[in-house]
Enzyme design. Structure first.
Site, PDB file in Angstrom:
ATOM      1  N   HIS A 108       0.839  -1.063   0.045  1.00  0.00           N
ATOM      2  CA  HIS A 108      -0.104  -0.032   0.029  1.00  0.00           C
ATOM      3  C   HIS A 108       0.865   1.255  -0.144  1.00  0.00           C
ATOM      4  CE1 HIS A 108      -3.536   2.353   0.849  1.00  0.00           C
ATOM      5  NE2 HIS A 108      -2.707   2.973   1.740  1.00  0.00           N
ATOM      6  N   GLU A 109       1.871   1.299   0.860  1.00  0.00           N
ATOM      7  CA  GLU A 109       2.578   2.345   0.920  1.00  0.00           C
ATOM      8  C   GLU A 109       3.391   2.582  -0.178  1.00  0.00           C
ATOM      9  OE1 GLU A 109       2.057   4.919   2.933  1.00  0.00           O
ATOM     10  OE2 GLU A 109       0.564   3.577   4.308  1.00  0.00           O
ATOM     11  N   HIS A 148       1.872   4.623  -2.892  1.00  0.00           N
ATOM     12  CA  HIS A 148       1.766   5.934  -2.604  1.00  0.00           C
ATOM     13  C   HIS A 148       3.153   6.483  -3.082  1.00  0.00           C
ATOM     14  CE1 HIS A 148      -1.968   6.321  -0.526  1.00  0.00           C
ATOM     15  NE2 HIS A 148      -1.538   5.508   0.373  1.00  0.00           N
TER      16      HIS A 148
END
Length: 114
Positions: A19-20, A23
């Protein structure tokens, strides 16, 4: 019971990392400066900064979580490489990148499983 907890933390860590990473990759692609990519929540165990003014890659003590600190995320700077000054569509792409990476990971894991 012990192995269940270990597997839970391992899978949750994988989800958070992916997920990170979404980003992080999209922010860099959109021309934003990423100040820190942190795995886990502080306090920091250690961190590495390959270039003097580059991103700090850190490993932190609390393994359930992570973060990407993008320059200007709070709107405090007007530098050209900050989150705050980029076009709304670029900021939107950075925001949805984490969820998109989780969906891509789920699709990949289903393909591997079948």
């Amino acid at each position: 019971m012990f192995w269940t907890i270990i597997l839970f933390i391992a899978f949750l860590s994988l989800l958070v990392f992916v997920h990170e990473l979404g980003h992080f990759l999209v922010a860099r692609r959109m021309g934003m400066k990423v100040e820190e990519f942190g795995f886990g929540f502080p306090p920091r165990i250690f961190g590495v900064r390959p270039k003097p003014e580059g991103t700090l890659y850190s490993i932190n003590w609390i393994p359930i979580g992570g973060f990407v600190r993008i320059k200007g995320e709070g709107g405090e700077t007007r530098d050209p490489d900050s989150f705050a000054v980029k076009a709304a569509w670029r900021r939107f792409l950075v925001l949805i990148a984490g969820v998109s990476m989780n969906v891509a990971l789920a699709a990949f894991l289903f393909m591997v499983g079948f």
